[in-house]
Design an enzyme around this catalytic site. Structure first.
Site, PDB file in Angstrom:
ATOM      1  N   ARG A   1      -0.573  -9.739  13.340  1.00  0.00           N
ATOM      2  CA  ARG A   1      -1.053  -8.651  12.491  1.00  0.00           C
ATOM      3  C   ARG A   1      -1.924  -9.183  11.364  1.00  0.00           C
ATOM      4  O   ARG A   1      -2.993  -8.637  11.065  1.00  0.00           O
ATOM      5  CB  ARG A   1       0.129  -7.878  11.897  1.00  0.00           C
ATOM      6  CG  ARG A   1       0.936  -7.094  12.895  1.00  0.00           C
ATOM      7  CD  ARG A   1       2.134  -6.455  12.219  1.00  0.00           C
ATOM      8  NE  ARG A   1       1.723  -5.384  11.307  1.00  0.00           N
ATOM      9  CZ  ARG A   1       2.479  -4.943  10.306  1.00  0.00           C
ATOM     10  NH1 ARG A   1       3.644  -5.509  10.061  1.00  0.00           N
ATOM     11  NH2 ARG A   1       2.058  -3.961   9.545  1.00  0.00           N
TER      12      ARG A   1
ATOM     13  N   LYS B   1       0.823  -1.221   0.000  1.00  0.00           N
ATOM     14  CA  LYS B   1       0.000   0.000   0.000  1.00  0.00           C
ATOM     15  C   LYS B   1       0.851   1.263   0.000  1.00  0.00           C
ATOM     16  O   LYS B   1       0.565   2.216  -0.729  1.00  0.00           O
ATOM     17  CB  LYS B   1      -0.923   0.011   1.230  1.00  0.00           C
ATOM     18  CG  LYS B   1      -1.892  -1.146   1.299  1.00  0.00           C
ATOM     19  CD  LYS B   1      -2.855  -1.006   2.473  1.00  0.00           C
ATOM     20  CE  LYS B   1      -2.145  -1.024   3.824  1.00  0.00           C
ATOM     21  NZ  LYS B   1      -1.435  -2.277   4.089  1.00  0.00           N
TER      22      LYS B   1
ATOM     23  N   ARG C   1      -9.019   0.793   8.814  1.00  0.00           N
ATOM     24  CA  ARG C   1      -8.704  -0.622   9.017  1.00  0.00           C
ATOM     25  C   ARG C   1      -9.833  -1.365   9.729  1.00  0.00           C
ATOM     26  O   ARG C   1      -9.757  -2.579   9.881  1.00  0.00           O
ATOM     27  CB  ARG C   1      -7.405  -0.778   9.810  1.00  0.00           C
ATOM     28  CG  ARG C   1      -6.181  -0.446   8.979  1.00  0.00           C
ATOM     29  CD  ARG C   1      -4.921  -0.981   9.585  1.00  0.00           C
ATOM     30  NE  ARG C   1      -3.770  -0.709   8.736  1.00  0.00           N
ATOM     31  CZ  ARG C   1      -2.535  -1.099   8.997  1.00  0.00           C
ATOM     32  NH1 ARG C   1      -2.283  -1.789  10.088  1.00  0.00           N
ATOM     33  NH2 ARG C   1      -1.551  -0.805   8.184  1.00  0.00           N
TER      34      ARG C   1
ATOM     35  N   ARG D   1      11.326  -7.562   4.881  1.00  0.00           N
ATOM     36  CA  ARG D   1      11.412  -6.189   5.369  1.00  0.00           C
ATOM     37  C   ARG D   1      12.029  -6.148   6.758  1.00  0.00           C
ATOM     38  O   ARG D   1      12.849  -5.284   7.071  1.00  0.00           O
ATOM     39  CB  ARG D   1      10.016  -5.565   5.389  1.00  0.00           C
ATOM     40  CG  ARG D   1      10.001  -4.080   5.688  1.00  0.00           C
ATOM     41  CD  ARG D   1       8.654  -3.482   5.370  1.00  0.00           C
ATOM     42  NE  ARG D   1       7.632  -3.913   6.308  1.00  0.00           N
ATOM     43  CZ  ARG D   1       6.340  -3.583   6.186  1.00  0.00           C
ATOM     44  NH1 ARG D   1       5.926  -2.884   5.148  1.00  0.00           N
ATOM     45  NH2 ARG D   1       5.463  -3.983   7.079  1.00  0.00           N
TER      46      ARG D   1
ATOM     47  N   ARG E   1      11.111  -1.612  12.442  1.00  0.00           N
ATOM     48  CA  ARG E   1       9.762  -2.093  12.607  1.00  0.00           C
ATOM     49  C   ARG E   1       9.736  -3.341  13.482  1.00  0.00           C
ATOM     50  O   ARG E   1       9.955  -4.454  13.024  1.00  0.00           O
ATOM     51  CB  ARG E   1       9.167  -2.409  11.235  1.00  0.00           C
ATOM     52  CG  ARG E   1       9.027  -1.198  10.332  1.00  0.00           C
ATOM     53  CD  ARG E   1       7.861  -0.331  10.764  1.00  0.00           C
ATOM     54  NE  ARG E   1       6.617  -1.032  10.593  1.00  0.00           N
ATOM     55  CZ  ARG E   1       5.963  -1.084   9.435  1.00  0.00           C
ATOM     56  NH1 ARG E   1       6.438  -0.481   8.374  1.00  0.00           N
ATOM     57  NH2 ARG E   1       4.818  -1.740   9.337  1.00  0.00           N
TER      58      ARG E   1
END
Length: 206
Positions: free
Chosen positions: A160, A13, A88, A127, A149
């Protein structure tokens, strides 16, 4: 235009929001970036935000709603925006809808980046590894400035994905009923995904 990008964590996104904003002269608004900036402040609010993010849990709706409504009142949003990471939850979607109606505005399109769970896990793990290497290559002081992160750790990734998957189904149904939803295959190359989004935007502008 006023756009929303939906997708589970790792769907891409943020990348697509920035590209859309650049091409169509919109303002990209990332709630993830807003929350990470808040967490870096280390004040009471920031520390509470960090606790939620470290566990892979969603920050309470009222906090996010307040941040977004405040952001949408800034001058650079007047020519349109693309929201990344918001809404969300169904409650957030309804708050956004009510706020825009109060401003005599509405959303033009919602793009859902459809990506498999396996691909999402792979992207998030990559990531996390990349950011870990970046942290090791910096001094302790510089590392604190990096957007490390903690929510890209394996256990947190699973939490998540689980939380967001259930909530995403409600959002997809909500926006499909309003004839605003465009489903985009987010599995391929980011350039191909961007091309597919542009095709959708052509129909929005007709």
């Amino acid at each position: 235009m006023r756009l929303v990008l939906l997708g589970l964590p790792g769907a891409g996104k943020g990348t697509q929001a920035k590209r859309i904003a650049e091409k169509y002269h919109l303002t990209a608004i990332s709630t993830g970036e807003m929350l990470r900036e808040a967490a870096k402040e280390k004040d009471t609010f920031g520390l509470r935000v960090q606790e939620y993010m470290n566990k892979g849990e969603l920050v309470p709706d009222e906090w996010i709603n307040s941040l977004v409504k405040s952001r949408l009142q800034e001058k650079d949003v007047e020519n349109g925006f693309v929201l990344d990471g918001y809404p969300r939850t169904l409650q957030q979607a309804k708050v956004l809808e009510a706020y825009l109606q109060s401003q005599n505005q509405n959303l033009d399109a919602i793009f859902f980046l459809d990506v498999s769970q396996d691909t999402l896990r792979h992207r998030l793990a990559q990531r996390g590894n990349l950011r870990s290497k970046e942290k090791q290559g910096n001094s302790q002081i510089e590392a604190k400035r990096e957007k490390i992160r903690l929510d890209d750790k394996p256990k947190v990734i699973e939490n998540r994905l689980h939380i967001n998957k259930e909530l995403m189904e409600s959002l997809i149904h909500f926006y499909k009923e309003q004839n605003l939803l465009y489903v985009i295959n987010g599995e391929g190359d980011f350039d191909n995904v961007f091309d597919n989004i542009n095709e959708g935007l052509l129909s929005v502008n007709k």
